[in-house]
Design an enzyme around this catalytic site. Structure first.
Site, PDB file in Angstrom:
ATOM      1  N   ASP A 142      66.003  -2.380   3.957  1.00  0.00           N
ATOM      2  CA  ASP A 142      64.869  -1.912   3.899  1.00  0.00           C
ATOM      3  C   ASP A 142      63.777  -2.668   2.904  1.00  0.00           C
ATOM      4  OD1 ASP A 142      63.506   0.884   4.964  1.00  0.00           O
ATOM      5  OD2 ASP A 142      62.624   0.477   3.168  1.00  0.00           O
ATOM      6  N   ASN A 153      64.019   8.744  12.391  1.00  0.00           N
ATOM      7  CA  ASN A 153      62.651   9.534  12.218  1.00  0.00           C
ATOM      8  C   ASN A 153      61.995   9.435  13.733  1.00  0.00           C
ATOM      9  OD1 ASN A 153      62.945  10.491   9.760  1.00  0.00           O
ATOM     10  ND2 ASN A 153      62.189   8.440   8.924  1.00  0.00           N
ATOM     11  N   HIS A 197      64.542   2.719  14.898  1.00  0.00           N
ATOM     12  CA  HIS A 197      65.488   2.192  13.827  1.00  0.00           C
ATOM     13  C   HIS A 197      66.394   3.496  13.103  1.00  0.00           C
ATOM     14  CE1 HIS A 197      61.608   3.233  11.951  1.00  0.00           C
ATOM     15  NE2 HIS A 197      62.109   3.653  10.922  1.00  0.00           N
ATOM     16  N   GLY A 208      57.662  11.867   9.647  1.00  0.00           N
ATOM     17  CA  GLY A 208      57.334  10.465   8.637  1.00  0.00           C
ATOM     18  C   GLY A 208      57.502   9.282   9.436  1.00  0.00           C
ATOM     19  N   GLN A 209      57.838   9.166  10.529  1.00  0.00           N
ATOM     20  CA  GLN A 209      57.968   7.623  11.089  1.00  0.00           C
ATOM     21  C   GLN A 209      56.752   7.109  11.045  1.00  0.00           C
ATOM     22  OE1 GLN A 209      58.752   7.574  15.392  1.00  0.00           O
ATOM     23  NE2 GLN A 209      59.274   5.329  15.293  1.00  0.00           N
TER      24      GLN A 209
END
Ligand code: AMP
Ligand code: ZN
Length: 115
Positions: free
Chosen positions: A29, A86, A99, A92-93
């Site tokens: 990330d 998410n 993923h 909050g995606q």
């Protein structure tokens, strides 16, 4: 399609890859929320779990097994980790290409249900 993770799959945007095969890709990330933070995605574009279908059953299973493999690669299999997926605005995606977050490397806080 203007999808950032599809661009990563195609190599149009760079990523620090941890694992790749014909169907899935794992990479770090870009904005780590824990000392170890990776993302596991299918190469096929699926916007979120809401768009996953019965035909994606095996692929979804492979995402989870890849997340386990990646946790091993990151050295957090024994210390423990959290897998997060998410789905939609309230979660909050922000990237609408499914993923799984693999988070660990420190004692994680409790589930933050409220912001
Ligand atoms: P989510 O809120 O579940 O949609 O999380 C999307 C994640 O993608 C966030 O943790 C971002 O830091 C991460 N992200 C966005 N762009 C990139 C990128 N180019 N490379 C790696 N991770 C990214
Ligand atoms: Zn995509």
């Amino acid at each position: 399609m203007d999808c950032i993770f599809c661009k990563i799959v195609k190599g149009e945007i760079p990523s620090r890859k941890l694992f790749e095969n014909d169907r899935v890709l794992a990479f770090y990330d870009i904005q780590p929320a824990a000392p170890a933070h990776a993302l596991v995605i299918p190469k096929k574009h699926i916007a979120s779990m809401n768009e996953a279908e019965e035909e994606d059953r095996e692929l979804l299973g492979e995402l989870l097994l890849t997340a386990k493999k990646v946790a091993g690669e990151l050295g957090i299999a024994e210390s423990g980790y959290r897998l997060i997926n998410n789905v939609g605005p309230d979660s909050g995606q922000i990237v609408f290409h499914i993923h799984i977050h693999v988070l660990g490397g420190e004692k994680l806080g409790g589930l933050n249900v409220k912001s």
